[in-house]
Design a protein around this motif. Structure first.
Motif, PDB file in Angstrom:
ATOM      1  N   PRO A   4       0.835  -1.210   0.000  1.00  0.00           N
ATOM      2  CA  PRO A   4       0.000   0.000   0.000  1.00  0.00           C
ATOM      3  C   PRO A   4       0.864   1.254   0.000  1.00  0.00           C
ATOM      4  N   GLY A   5       0.367   2.277  -0.717  1.00  0.00           N
ATOM      5  CA  GLY A   5       1.076   3.547  -0.744  1.00  0.00           C
ATOM      6  C   GLY A   5       2.255   3.593  -1.694  1.00  0.00           C
ATOM      7  N   ILE A   6       2.449   2.539  -2.495  1.00  0.00           N
ATOM      8  CA  ILE A   6       3.580   2.533  -3.428  1.00  0.00           C
ATOM      9  C   ILE A   6       3.160   3.088  -4.783  1.00  0.00           C
ATOM     10  N   TRP A   7       3.961   4.027  -5.295  1.00  0.00           N
ATOM     11  CA  TRP A   7       3.850   4.506  -6.671  1.00  0.00           C
ATOM     12  C   TRP A   7       5.127   4.099  -7.406  1.00  0.00           C
ATOM     13  N   LYS A  53       0.194   2.762  -9.421  1.00  0.00           N
ATOM     14  CA  LYS A  53      -0.144   2.982  -8.011  1.00  0.00           C
ATOM     15  C   LYS A  53      -0.725   1.695  -7.462  1.00  0.00           C
ATOM     16  N   TRP A  54      -0.339   1.353  -6.236  1.00  0.00           N
ATOM     17  CA  TRP A  54      -0.832   0.119  -5.647  1.00  0.00           C
ATOM     18  C   TRP A  54      -2.360   0.089  -5.579  1.00  0.00           C
ATOM     19  N   ALA A  55      -2.990   1.244  -5.411  1.00  0.00           N
ATOM     20  CA  ALA A  55      -4.451   1.301  -5.307  1.00  0.00           C
ATOM     21  C   ALA A  55      -5.144   0.915  -6.607  1.00  0.00           C
ATOM     22  N   GLN A  56      -4.410   0.882  -7.709  1.00  0.00           N
ATOM     23  CA  GLN A  56      -4.970   0.483  -8.998  1.00  0.00           C
ATOM     24  C   GLN A  56      -4.668  -1.001  -9.227  1.00  0.00           C
ATOM     25  N   GLU A  57      -5.701  -1.765  -9.462  1.00  0.00           N
ATOM     26  CA  GLU A  57      -5.532  -3.219  -9.540  1.00  0.00           C
ATOM     27  C   GLU A  57      -4.536  -3.628 -10.621  1.00  0.00           C
ATOM     28  N   HIS A  58      -4.557  -2.923 -11.746  1.00  0.00           N
ATOM     29  CA  HIS A  58      -3.665  -3.307 -12.849  1.00  0.00           C
ATOM     30  C   HIS A  58      -2.197  -3.021 -12.537  1.00  0.00           C
ATOM     31  N   SER A  59      -1.952  -2.211 -11.498  1.00  0.00           N
ATOM     32  CA  SER A  59      -0.570  -1.879 -11.125  1.00  0.00           C
ATOM     33  C   SER A  59       0.023  -2.849 -10.118  1.00  0.00           C
ATOM     34  N   GLN A  60      -0.805  -3.635  -9.466  1.00  0.00           N
ATOM     35  CA  GLN A  60      -0.321  -4.438  -8.347  1.00  0.00           C
ATOM     36  C   GLN A  60       0.660  -5.529  -8.774  1.00  0.00           C
ATOM     37  N   GLY A  61       0.403  -6.148  -9.921  1.00  0.00           N
ATOM     38  CA  GLY A  61       1.324  -7.165 -10.413  1.00  0.00           C
ATOM     39  C   GLY A  61       2.703  -6.604 -10.716  1.00  0.00           C
ATOM     40  N   PRO A  62       2.782  -5.557 -11.553  1.00  0.00           N
ATOM     41  CA  PRO A  62       4.088  -4.958 -11.842  1.00  0.00           C
ATOM     42  C   PRO A  62       4.823  -4.458 -10.601  1.00  0.00           C
ATOM     43  N   ILE A  63       4.103  -3.834  -9.662  1.00  0.00           N
ATOM     44  CA  ILE A  63       4.750  -3.340  -8.447  1.00  0.00           C
ATOM     45  C   ILE A  63       5.279  -4.503  -7.617  1.00  0.00           C
ATOM     46  N   VAL A  67       9.233  -4.923  -6.701  1.00  0.00           N
ATOM     47  CA  VAL A  67       9.699  -4.759  -5.326  1.00  0.00           C
ATOM     48  C   VAL A  67      10.322  -6.053  -4.804  1.00  0.00           C
ATOM     49  N   GLN A  68       9.689  -7.178  -5.064  1.00  0.00           N
ATOM     50  CA  GLN A  68      10.204  -8.446  -4.542  1.00  0.00           C
ATOM     51  C   GLN A  68      11.575  -8.780  -5.111  1.00  0.00           C
ATOM     52  N   GLU A  69      11.830  -8.349  -6.342  1.00  0.00           N
ATOM     53  CA  GLU A  69      13.131  -8.601  -6.963  1.00  0.00           C
ATOM     54  C   GLU A  69      14.065  -7.397  -6.839  1.00  0.00           C
ATOM     55  N   HIS A  70      13.589  -6.323  -6.211  1.00  0.00           N
ATOM     56  CA  HIS A  70      14.352  -5.071  -6.042  1.00  0.00           C
ATOM     57  C   HIS A  70      14.985  -4.655  -7.384  1.00  0.00           C
ATOM     58  N   ARG A  71      14.129  -4.587  -8.381  1.00  0.00           N
ATOM     59  CA  ARG A  71      14.604  -4.228  -9.721  1.00  0.00           C
ATOM     60  C   ARG A  71      14.955  -2.746  -9.835  1.00  0.00           C
ATOM     61  N   SER A  72      14.247  -1.915  -9.067  1.00  0.00           N
ATOM     62  CA  SER A  72      14.384  -0.467  -9.227  1.00  0.00           C
ATOM     63  C   SER A  72      14.816   0.194  -7.925  1.00  0.00           C
TER      64      SER A  72
END
Length: 272
Positions: A4-7, A53-63, A67-72
């Motif tokens: 939550p709260g991730i852009w 944005k995490w609040a957008q369902e289509h963004s949750q997969g990419p985020i 994050v889990q792979e610390h790509r960025s």
């Protein structure tokens, strides 16, 4: 729980944990500009495309994958607890919001009835005792945070460390935490570490203070709003913010940090 709260920029150049009242409008617009070469037309919080944005369902997969792979490169921005809670009072409690109404409907009438808080009349422009009303609001904020009554704490005055911690607890790791009070230096440090489709010149970026003008003008120096009791309440509420983000709890007039943020300490203490 997710993130939550991730852009995150669509190019995945950078990941940012939003903290309310900590330059989030300006940071969001910088991220948007870095991808598209133009600013979002309106409040960046209202944007539903052009920025993950995490609040957008289509963004949750990419985020999640990023994050889990610390790509960025991942960062957040924090602010002195004294000035942050004061800003929340004038914006959210005294101010008329951009929809033309009071924040959270019956919140302000309830504060007036239960805590004796004044807000400057119907439009927030009448004279009132700002110091007295703020100190009464501070009691309410403490009650919401410590006792979750008469309501759960609001994101605009809940502790910065609480916002920052969700990213850590769910597997994220920050590369940098910047201070609102040293924004240009901190944000430039972030930009120096990432590659963006469009270059960003911070000197040319306006400050997108979406809360500016919502409420009455602050009439007194920051320190005048905090007597001994108020300082005790602020420390009770934001002890971890002062310690982790290196702000001066003894002097409300000193909004600048007094030490360097230790990222290892932040991850260790917020990852529990």
């Amino acid at each position: 729980m997710g993130f939550p709260g991730i852009w995150m920029t669509e190019s995945e150049s950078v990941v940012y944990r939003v903290v309310p009242k900590c330059a989030c409008s300006t940071i969001g617009q910088i991220m948007y500009y870095s991808d598209h070469g133009s600013f979002f037309d309106g409040d960046i919080h209202d944007a539903t495309d052009g920025l993950h944005k995490w609040a957008q369902e289509h963004s949750q997969g990419p985020i999640t994958r990023n994050v889990q792979e610390h790509r960025s490169y991942a960062f957040t921005c924090v602010r002195n607890p004294y000035t942050r809670i004061l800003s929340s009072f004038f914006d959210k409690i005294c101010g008329i919001q951009r929809n033309g109404r009071r924040y959270r409907g019956n919140l302000v009438p309830r504060l007036a009835y239960d805590y004796g808080v004044e807000v400057g009349g119907e439009d927030g422009q009448e004279e009132f005792d700002q110091i007295q009303s703020f100190r009464r609001f501070l009691l309410f904020a403490r009650d919401t945070i410590r006792f979750r009554r008469p309501m759960d704490p609001d994101i605009h005055w809940s502790a910065t460390s609480g916002h920052v911690s969700t990213f850590v607890r769910n597997g994220g790791r920050y590369d940098k935490i910047i201070w609102t009070e040293k924004f240009d230096d901190g944000m430039q440090g972030v930009l120096d570490q990432i590659n963006t489709p469009h270059s960003v010149d911070l000197k040319e970026i306006p400050r997108f203070n979406e809360s500016e003008g919502h409420g009455p003008k602050r009439l007194h120096p920051v320190e005048d709003y905090f007597d001994d009791l108020s300082m005790h309440l602020v420390y009770e509420i934001y002890k971890r913010d002062f310690e982790l983000f290196k702000y001066d709890v003894e002097d409300p007039s000193n909004k600048q940090p007094i030490g360097e943020i230790d990222l290892d300490e932040v991850h260790a203490k917020l990852g529990d």
